[in-house]
Design an enzyme around this catalytic site. Structure first.
Site, PDB file in Angstrom:
ATOM      1  N   ASP A 158      -0.902   5.204  -3.181  1.00  0.00           N
ATOM      2  CA  ASP A 158      -0.745   4.938  -4.427  1.00  0.00           C
ATOM      3  C   ASP A 158      -1.038   3.532  -4.473  1.00  0.00           C
ATOM      4  O   ASP A 158      -0.805   2.377  -3.484  1.00  0.00           O
ATOM      5  CB  ASP A 158      -0.053   6.123  -4.941  1.00  0.00           C
ATOM      6  CG  ASP A 158       1.539   5.500  -5.100  1.00  0.00           C
ATOM      7  OD1 ASP A 158       1.403   4.018  -4.622  1.00  0.00           O
ATOM      8  OD2 ASP A 158       2.490   7.103  -5.012  1.00  0.00           O
ATOM      9  N   ALA A 200     -10.655   7.424  -3.635  1.00  0.00           N
ATOM     10  CA  ALA A 200      -9.812   7.486  -3.821  1.00  0.00           C
ATOM     11  C   ALA A 200      -8.675   6.039  -3.819  1.00  0.00           C
ATOM     12  O   ALA A 200      -8.983   5.439  -3.105  1.00  0.00           O
ATOM     13  CB  ALA A 200      -8.895   8.202  -3.031  1.00  0.00           C
ATOM     14  N   HIS A 201      -7.427   5.812  -3.955  1.00  0.00           N
ATOM     15  CA  HIS A 201      -6.997   4.362  -3.682  1.00  0.00           C
ATOM     16  C   HIS A 201      -6.983   3.708  -2.311  1.00  0.00           C
ATOM     17  O   HIS A 201      -7.176   2.901  -1.995  1.00  0.00           O
ATOM     18  CB  HIS A 201      -5.017   4.576  -3.818  1.00  0.00           C
ATOM     19  CG  HIS A 201      -4.777   2.973  -3.736  1.00  0.00           C
ATOM     20  ND1 HIS A 201      -3.659   3.383  -2.633  1.00  0.00           N
ATOM     21  CD2 HIS A 201      -3.987   2.365  -4.433  1.00  0.00           C
ATOM     22  CE1 HIS A 201      -3.222   1.855  -1.979  1.00  0.00           C
ATOM     23  NE2 HIS A 201      -3.541   0.856  -3.589  1.00  0.00           N
ATOM     24  N   GLY A 202      -6.716   4.689  -0.759  1.00  0.00           N
ATOM     25  CA  GLY A 202      -6.500   4.287   0.204  1.00  0.00           C
ATOM     26  C   GLY A 202      -7.353   3.373   0.693  1.00  0.00           C
ATOM     27  O   GLY A 202      -7.709   3.076   1.086  1.00  0.00           O
ATOM     28  N   VAL A 237      -9.233   0.083  -1.315  1.00  0.00           N
ATOM     29  CA  VAL A 237      -7.694  -0.655  -0.787  1.00  0.00           C
ATOM     30  C   VAL A 237      -8.625  -0.731   0.333  1.00  0.00           C
ATOM     31  O   VAL A 237      -8.101  -2.391   0.478  1.00  0.00           O
ATOM     32  CB  VAL A 237      -6.702  -0.596  -1.407  1.00  0.00           C
ATOM     33  CG1 VAL A 237      -5.954  -2.295  -0.731  1.00  0.00           C
ATOM     34  CG2 VAL A 237      -6.425  -0.080  -3.020  1.00  0.00           C
TER      35      VAL A 237
END
Length: 92
Positions: A28, A50-52, A55
């Site tokens: 997160d 999703a976040h992973g 980023v």
């Protein structure tokens, strides 16, 4: 990308060396500082947006998500190859 795995359960106490492959159940926004040093990402859960993986794309590091039991089957220090394009993680 091939490097030593670093299994992390708590980003607040984690130490990542340059070249380490970050292995986590999920990520997160609190995990973001670890992405600055990690060479690749492997997570047990996630989705394309999703976040992973988002980023990881921003930082230009390969990521493979939805790897069942990754934090149990991969140990810190094991040499792993992460191929984000093929979606594979190989433990050596």
């Amino acid at each position: 990308m091939t490097g030593p795995a670093r299994v992390v359960r708590d980003p607040g106490t984690a130490h990542i060396e340059p070249g380490d492959v970050l292995v986590a159940a999920t990520t997160d926004p609190g995990w973001t500082p670890l992405f600055l040093t990690a060479a690749a990402l492997v997570t047990e859960t996630g989705a394309v947006m999703a976040h992973g993986p988002t980023v990881a794309r921003e930082y230009g590091i390969p990521a493979v998500i939805c790897v069942p039991e990754a934090t149990r089957t991969i140990s810190t220090g094991q040499l792993v190859t992460v191929d984000g394009g093929a979606g594979t993680v190989t433990v050596h």
